[in-house]
Design an enzyme around this catalytic site. Structure first.
Site, mmCIF file in Angstrom:
data_model
loop_
_atom_site.group_PDB
_atom_site.id
_atom_site.type_symbol
_atom_site.label_atom_id
_atom_site.label_comp_id
_atom_site.label_asym_id
_atom_site.label_seq_id
_atom_site.Cartn_x
_atom_site.Cartn_y
_atom_site.Cartn_z
ATOM 1 N N GLU A 215 -9.728 3.212 1.853
ATOM 2 C CA GLU A 215 -9.257 2.978 0.484
ATOM 3 C C GLU A 215 -10.307 2.457 -0.495
ATOM 4 O O GLU A 215 -10.136 1.400 -1.109
ATOM 5 C CB GLU A 215 -8.054 2.015 0.496
ATOM 6 C CG GLU A 215 -6.907 2.516 1.360
ATOM 7 C CD GLU A 215 -5.634 1.661 1.261
ATOM 8 O OE1 GLU A 215 -5.734 0.486 0.882
ATOM 9 O OE2 GLU A 215 -4.555 2.194 1.570
ATOM 10 N N GLU A 333 -2.023 7.710 4.986
ATOM 11 C CA GLU A 333 -1.198 6.496 5.120
ATOM 12 C C GLU A 333 0.032 6.670 4.258
ATOM 13 O O GLU A 333 -0.069 7.087 3.102
ATOM 14 C CB GLU A 333 -1.917 5.229 4.613
ATOM 15 C CG GLU A 333 -2.943 4.654 5.547
ATOM 16 C CD GLU A 333 -3.426 3.259 5.081
ATOM 17 O OE1 GLU A 333 -2.667 2.551 4.386
ATOM 18 O OE2 GLU A 333 -4.563 2.908 5.425
#
Ligand SMILES: *[C@@H]1O[C@H](CO)[C@@H](O)[C@H](O)[C@H]1NC(C)=O
Ligand SMILES: *[C@@H]1O[C@H](CO)[C@@H](O)[C@H](O)[C@H]1NC(C)=O
Ligand SMILES: *[C@@H]1O[C@H](CO)[C@@H](O)[C@H](O)[C@H]1NC(C)=O
Ligand SMILES: *[C@@H]1O[C@H](CO)[C@@H](O)[C@H](O)[C@H]1NC(C)=O
Length: 475
Positions: A215, A333
């Site tokens: 991320e 995710e």
């Protein structure tokens, strides 16, 4: 929450009974462990992942960031084996996990270039077990956030080494010293020879690919140029060490200001320091990723808004990926936070079904969204790692059934000739162009107000909170 023993025993029995008739069982029963492991290195052909010289492969996956850490203690390796066994029994064929632990109490890399052999052997074990269970691995090389070190730890190392000008965690992206540390980590992991299999990581077909960072975000440069330059340097660097495996940046899918970006669709319409299209176009990046957490990204908004966000986010990224990237896309995710009074398992399972159905819909019609990985899988008895997102397959019959059915649906699409998929897709392209053209959002430039700043803080806090459980894992 503690479950009573009778309830636990009952659910284990139910899973046992269900699994003896579950439809995905026979598919898996046909393949021995050896056959499953033989699938081979995954490549990319257009928007599809391929194996065996051009046959499609789709990914029904899970996250388990804790695998290396738990496997570093030989006494706990049974938990890793149990996780892979449960995953394999539900047709899961991809695990996303951490190949980093930078500094801290349980380091893989305790200081730049210094490695803990027990942790590395834990990762060796994870790779060997994944192979045995026919599960590919997406290995992530560091973190944007503080958990297990990440960019802040790298910058701290440089400061301790006398580079006092470095202060901000985002200096990670442009400091020559820090970039050198990171490259050394990449090289060390990729050239590691597995002590259990004798195979170098860079030669191991069990590994689907490398993710540069979990991320990446960047406050220092909200428009995304800093992350862009970093990815443009690091993705080709990985290829110089390992020209075979696939590489991705690790993005959540946030849009910036570049061409073909749709920043208005971002949660709260604000910057996160990345460009979805531009960064995934970087040389060396083989496939694209998004994450999906409508509930926490839009915390405080209603179910309808969150559903609309989910639909926008998925549709927009699928069409942008197809139009501007021509690469495969994975939802690496997604999850829904279980919080008493806010969301229960019924609602979580509905979200699970929604995501999996959209993956299947794309995959079935030859689209670029070809798999995903839920956040996150735990074994029974790992209570310290519960973070409100956990899915414990033997204790959650409904989720297990949704996941198992999806795995089977996807598995039935495996093995197609990629050329045939492409031809089929082209035939329906005209219809799609009309559809896509009307749904594309365009970014407006808007300055960040105080209100959006506080939303940004909230979104950052929640990301931190989501992975905070890792802090307890060393206890
Ligand atoms: C890195 O970026 C920061 C923030 O934009 C800037 O202050 C610094 O000068 C940059 N450093 C280098 C080496 O480019
Ligand atoms: C979804 O997209 C539409 C059309 O671009 C837009 O009007 C709407 O605000 C979006 N909704 C959310 C929640 O992002
Ligand atoms: C879950 O929450 C929804 C919405 O609040 C409610 O309608 C439903 O009854 C709840 N289900 C369970 C099993 O508690
Ligand atoms: C999974 O598939 C089986 C067999 O088709 C079906 O009976 C079951 O209801 C499905 N589970 C879910 C959660 O849809």
């Amino acid at each position: 929450m503690a479950r009573s023993r009778p309830a636990l025993a009952a659910s284990i029995l139910m899973v046992f009974l269900a699994s003896s008739t579950a439809p995905w069982r026979h598919v898996l029963a046909a393949a021995s462990d050896d056959e499953k492991a033989a699938a081979g290195l995954v490549g990319v052909d257009g928007t599809q992942f391929v194996v065996d010289g051009g046959k499609t492969i789709y990914f029904s996956g899970f996250n388990a960031y804790w695998l290396m850490l738990v496997a570093s203690d030989p006494a706990r390796r049974g938990q890793v084996q149990a996780a892979f066994r449960q995953a394999s029994e539900h047709g899961l064929n991809l695990a996303r996990t951490w190949a980093f632990s930078d500094g801290g109490e349980t380091p893989l890399q305790s200081s730049p270039g210094v490695y803990d052999e027990a942790m590395f052997q834990g990762l060796d074990f994870v790779i060997a077990e994944a192979r045995r269970h026919g599960i590919y691995l997406l290995l992530c090389l560091t973190n944007n956030f503080h958990d297990f070190g990440g960019k802040r730890q790298y910058v701290a190392w440089a400061r301790e080494a006398g580079h006092g000008d470095l202060a901000d965690a985002d200096d990670f992206f442009n400091s020559t010293v820090v970039k050198g540390y990171y490259k050394n980590h990449v090289k060390t992991v990729l050239t590691r020879v597995n002590t259990m299999t004798g195979v170098a990581y860079r030669d191991d077909p069990t590994i689907l690919g490398w993710e540069l960072m979990n991320e990446p975000r960047c406050d220092a440069d909200p428009t995304g140029a800093m992350v862009q330059a970093w990815v443009e340097e690091m993705a080709p660097y990985v290829k110089t060490i390992d020209g075979e495996h696939l590489v991705t940046a690790g993005l959540e899918g946030f849009y910036g200001d570049g061409a073909h970006e749709s920043k208005d669709l971002n949660p709260w319409g604000i910057y996160y320091g990345t460009n979805y299209v531009e960064t995934h176009r970087a040389r060396g990046v083989d496939f694209a990723t998004i994450h999906l957490y409508p509930d926490v990204w839009l915390w405080g908004s209603g179910a309808d808004t969150q559903l609309e966000f989910f639909q926008n986010w998925t549709r927009s990224h699928v069409s942008d990926t197809e139009l501007y990237l021509g690469k495969p896309l994975l939802v690496t995710e997604y999850g829904k936070f279980l919080w008493e009074g806010v969301a229960n398992r019924t609602q979580r399972n509905r979200f699970l079904g929604l995501v999996l159905d959209s993956i299947y819909a794309s995959a079935a019609e030859g689209g670029p969204l070809v798999g995903g990985a839920f956040w996150h899988l735990l074994d029974p008895g790992m209570d310290t790692l519960r973070d409100g997102y956990e899915i414990i397959l033997p204790e959650d019959c409904r989720a297990a059934s949704i996941i198992g059915n999806h795995s089977q649906q996807l598995a039935e699409l495996n093995g197609q000739d990629v050329e045939a998929v492409r031809r089929r897709r082209r035939r329906s392209a005209q219809h799609r162009k009309v559809h896509v053209g009307s749904s594309l959002g365009r970014s407006r430039s808007s300055s960040d107000t105080d209100a959006t700043q506080s939303h940004l803080l909230l979104v950052r806090f929640i990301s931190w909170f989501r992975s905070i459980s890792s802090l307890f894992s060393s206890a």
